[in-house]
Design a protein around this motif. Sequence first.
Motif, short mmCIF file in Angstrom:
data_model
loop_
_atom_site.label_atom_id
_atom_site.label_comp_id
_atom_site.label_asym_id
_atom_site.label_seq_id
_atom_site.Cartn_x
_atom_site.Cartn_y
_atom_site.Cartn_z
N LYS B 41 -27.90 71.42 6.50
CA LYS B 41 -29.31 71.17 6.77
C LYS B 41 -29.87 70.06 5.89
CE LYS B 41 -30.25 75.68 8.58
NZ LYS B 41 -30.97 76.93 8.42
N SER B 42 -28.99 69.19 5.39
CA SER B 42 -29.47 68.13 4.51
C SER B 42 -30.02 66.94 5.28
CB SER B 42 -28.33 67.66 3.60
OG SER B 42 -27.98 68.70 2.73
N GLY B 43 -29.89 66.97 6.60
CA GLY B 43 -30.35 65.83 7.40
C GLY B 43 -31.79 65.47 7.13
N THR B 44 -32.65 66.50 7.07
CA THR B 44 -34.08 66.24 6.87
C THR B 44 -34.32 65.50 5.56
OG1 THR B 44 -34.36 68.39 7.86
CG2 THR B 44 -36.32 67.35 6.97
N SER B 45 -33.66 65.96 4.48
CA SER B 45 -33.97 65.36 3.18
C SER B 45 -33.44 63.94 3.10
CB SER B 45 -33.43 66.21 2.04
OG SER B 45 -32.30 66.91 2.41
N LEU B 46 -32.37 63.65 3.87
CA LEU B 46 -31.86 62.29 3.82
C LEU B 46 -32.71 61.37 4.70
CD1 LEU B 46 -28.07 63.09 3.80
CD2 LEU B 46 -29.60 62.71 1.89
N ARG B 47 -33.25 61.95 5.80
CA ARG B 47 -34.10 61.15 6.67
C ARG B 47 -35.46 60.92 6.00
NH1 ARG B 47 -34.79 64.48 10.83
NH2 ARG B 47 -32.68 65.25 10.70
N ARG B 48 -35.99 61.98 5.37
CA ARG B 48 -37.28 61.81 4.68
C ARG B 48 -37.01 61.78 3.20
NH1 ARG B 48 -40.73 66.53 7.07
NH2 ARG B 48 -42.11 65.89 5.41
N PHE B 49 -36.55 60.62 2.72
CA PHE B 49 -36.02 60.57 1.36
C PHE B 49 -37.11 60.75 0.31
CE2 PHE B 49 -33.68 58.80 -2.26
CZ PHE B 49 -32.54 59.55 -2.12
N ASN B 50 -38.38 60.56 0.70
CA ASN B 50 -39.44 60.75 -0.30
C ASN B 50 -39.51 62.20 -0.77
OD1 ASN B 50 -40.41 61.49 2.23
ND2 ASN B 50 -42.53 61.30 1.56
N LEU B 51 -39.00 63.15 0.04
CA LEU B 51 -38.91 64.53 -0.43
C LEU B 51 -37.97 64.61 -1.62
CD1 LEU B 51 -38.56 66.53 2.92
CD2 LEU B 51 -40.56 66.38 1.45
N VAL B 52 -36.84 63.88 -1.54
CA VAL B 52 -35.87 63.89 -2.63
C VAL B 52 -36.43 63.14 -3.84
CG1 VAL B 52 -33.52 63.29 -3.30
CG2 VAL B 52 -33.99 64.02 -0.98
N VAL B 53 -37.12 62.04 -3.59
CA VAL B 53 -37.68 61.24 -4.69
C VAL B 53 -38.62 62.11 -5.52
CG1 VAL B 53 -39.24 59.34 -5.22
CG2 VAL B 53 -37.42 59.02 -3.56
N ARG B 54 -39.46 62.88 -4.83
CA ARG B 54 -40.39 63.78 -5.50
C ARG B 54 -39.64 64.75 -6.43
NH1 ARG B 54 -45.39 66.49 -5.09
NH2 ARG B 54 -44.77 68.59 -5.63
N GLU B 55 -38.53 65.29 -5.93
CA GLU B 55 -37.78 66.25 -6.75
C GLU B 55 -37.01 65.54 -7.85
OE1 GLU B 55 -38.48 69.23 -6.51
OE2 GLU B 55 -39.62 68.92 -4.67
N LEU B 56 -36.63 64.27 -7.59
CA LEU B 56 -35.97 63.49 -8.66
C LEU B 56 -36.88 63.38 -9.87
CD1 LEU B 56 -34.17 60.48 -6.96
CD2 LEU B 56 -33.19 62.09 -8.56
N TYR B 57 -38.17 63.32 -9.62
CA TYR B 57 -39.10 63.27 -10.75
C TYR B 57 -38.96 64.55 -11.58
CZ TYR B 57 -43.38 63.20 -13.42
OH TYR B 57 -44.26 63.23 -14.45
N PHE B 58 -38.94 65.70 -10.90
CA PHE B 58 -38.93 66.96 -11.64
C PHE B 58 -37.57 67.26 -12.28
CE2 PHE B 58 -42.47 67.53 -8.70
CZ PHE B 58 -43.45 67.88 -9.61
N THR B 59 -36.48 66.92 -11.60
CA THR B 59 -35.18 67.21 -12.20
C THR B 59 -34.73 66.10 -13.14
OG1 THR B 59 -34.16 66.32 -10.24
CG2 THR B 59 -34.29 68.70 -10.37
N GLY B 60 -34.91 64.85 -12.74
CA GLY B 60 -34.37 63.75 -13.52
C GLY B 60 -35.32 63.27 -14.61
N VAL B 61 -36.49 62.81 -14.21
CA VAL B 61 -37.40 62.18 -15.17
C VAL B 61 -37.80 63.17 -16.26
CG1 VAL B 61 -39.64 61.08 -15.44
CG2 VAL B 61 -38.24 60.55 -13.45
N LEU B 62 -38.10 64.41 -15.86
CA LEU B 62 -38.55 65.37 -16.86
C LEU B 62 -37.42 65.84 -17.77
CD1 LEU B 62 -41.16 67.53 -14.93
CD2 LEU B 62 -41.50 65.52 -16.35
#
Lengths: 156, 270, 272
Positions: B41-62
């Motif tokens: 079910k990863s299709g959605t997150s790869l198609r709407r990559f801004n969902l992943v970008v948002r989480e990159l902030y919480f997992t990566g940046v923080l």
Amino acid sequence: MQRTTIDLWVGFFVIMGIAALMILSLKVGNLNVYNPSHSYIITGNFENIGGLKVRAPVKSAGVVVGRVTDIQFSTQTYDAMVTMSMDGRFLFPKDTFASILTSGLLGEQYIGLAAGGDETMLKDGDKIMKTNSAMVLEELIGRFLFDKAAEKDSLD
Amino acid sequence: MLKRIVSGRIVSGIQSIGHRVIESTWRLGYASRFFILVLLKSGTSLRRFNLVVRELYFTGVLSLIIIVVSGLFVGMVLGLQGYETLQKYGSESAVGTLVALSLVRELGPVVAALLFASRAGSAITAEIGLMKATEQLAAMGMMAVDPVARVVAPRFWAGVISMPFLAAIFSVMGVFGGYLVTVIFIGVDEGSYWSQMQSAVDFRFDILNGFIKSCFFGVAVTAIAVFEGYDAPPTAEGVSGATTRTVVTSSLVILGLDFILTAFMFRGVS
Amino acid sequence: MSMTPETLVEVHDLNFSYDRRPILKGVHMTMQRGQVVAIMGGSGSGKTTLLRLISGAIKPTSGYVRFAGEVVHELNRDALFKLRRKMGMLFQFGALFTDLSVFDNVAFQMREHTNLPESMIRDLVLMKLHAVGLRGAHHLMPNALSGGMARRVALARSIALDPMLIMYDEPFTGLDPISLSVIGNLIRRLSDALGMTSIVVTHDVQESLKIVDYVYFIADGVIAAQGTPQEVRQSVAPFVHQFVHGEEDGPVPFHYPAQSYSRDLDLEDSIA
């Protein structure tokens, strides 16, 4: 938090991560000196390789020019066949002399190349004919004692 | 009589072992199925990559602060300890090699992954668990939006992407920390610090393998974190228990996986 | 039971067991378009299970639920998700997405399921929020809302795509009297204005009798009684009477089944 702020931070994070990977590859791993994509393979047979290991450096005049990629035992000649991957920028004459040397007294062993005077250069897949084995400490001591004994005999 | 009590104890002991084995095997299978579901079910997150970008902030940046600071200190300690030991043999110039090899091969990926599990992994578990406990996931399902595709998959991919970057940043900070202590404070020759390091660290065997390790750790930690969160009992105790389990399980998996990967990677090198 | 065009939800001989323990036993219900129906019963009587069956979250052991002409549990996943766009559900405590603002919560379904331009989504969201009286709170985050406000936002969110049916799971729990009547009136008003059918699962008798058209009482997995609020208030059936008036003892006993009290205290032996 604003979308744009998040985007900015994530962009910063990704750039930092890629920069870290680049630093690791170039500054720590020294990727630029030895690029395996422009390399050629040569082999050499040694009577005794001592403590030479795979990935040991191949040096000429102290500069790393390649690495040992494989060590096999040959049942035809009963010696060690060492495969070296050489940096494509450095070409060596056919009569180059390869010997196994030790860095310092107890340091790791490497292959030292002394260039010969031949016109033709070593190509991919060629074999170095002139090799010199590793110095094995026990043999050295043994030969030293034997020489001493022979000296004494001749004096008598 | 005593004999019967003792044999009864043994039987019930064996039973409880069997029960635990069955239980954990079932759970492992369930987790694997969930993992595959997330991938499908990863299709959605790869198609709407801004969902992943948002989480990159919480997992990566923080996670950046803890990774940068720990990396720096680990490198400084390595430099100090390595120097103390190496100078006894007169080879303190090899301290760069020691710091870099320890970090790039082992400490970078492993310690960064452990820190990542306790910083980002636990946060992912708590967030998903809380969304479940407050019926946000059920509400999403009622709105005909698949929570695995919309909530779980973006967090999973963000974790997988962050981990190798964090490990690399950790290693670089460590090498810099070692440089700070040995070259700047103690006075080891700067040239030999870098050159010894560069002649000993191999791109393919050390750096690439360390990178591959950190990718494996990223997948393992985030998969555990999202599964524990999604599987958490929807209560306060359930979520806190799941958060603890994420940290404990990921730490054990990181160390076990590290051994297996190291054994495979350096098998050919004697 | 016949399916008139006016019928939106038909529950036919519905049975559901969990771990071989029967939760629902042969439940029949019909709900018309535009009707507000209350489902009442004690805790653990199977009310929430019924909602889950209607929404297709679980499959019945036997019997069926027909929604807008389609049998819910026979649909595949895609068809079920399509069907669910015609349903809304208000969860007990609202279940707002805590990482999204009030505006984004209401806009969630529009953004997920439609390709409407952002300007139109903005107008629609503000209209929905206006309907629940919270247009001014669109920029707030859910943690800044009171319990009653959170539920009103959730209500706005569940009517975002103008569903045909909206289900309320305990909408009155834990609200102060003012918020409680606000929510009650909103349920009635929105149903009338949008022509939606509403199912209200609750045990708040007085508030729900004021707003609903029809009441089902569920006890031990069967429908114990049903009727209009008028009929329910006047009912002399012991269970309904106990429930409506909140009496301690009755068909639902105060005491959990136990052996004789005097035997439990070892009194009988000493007497004998």
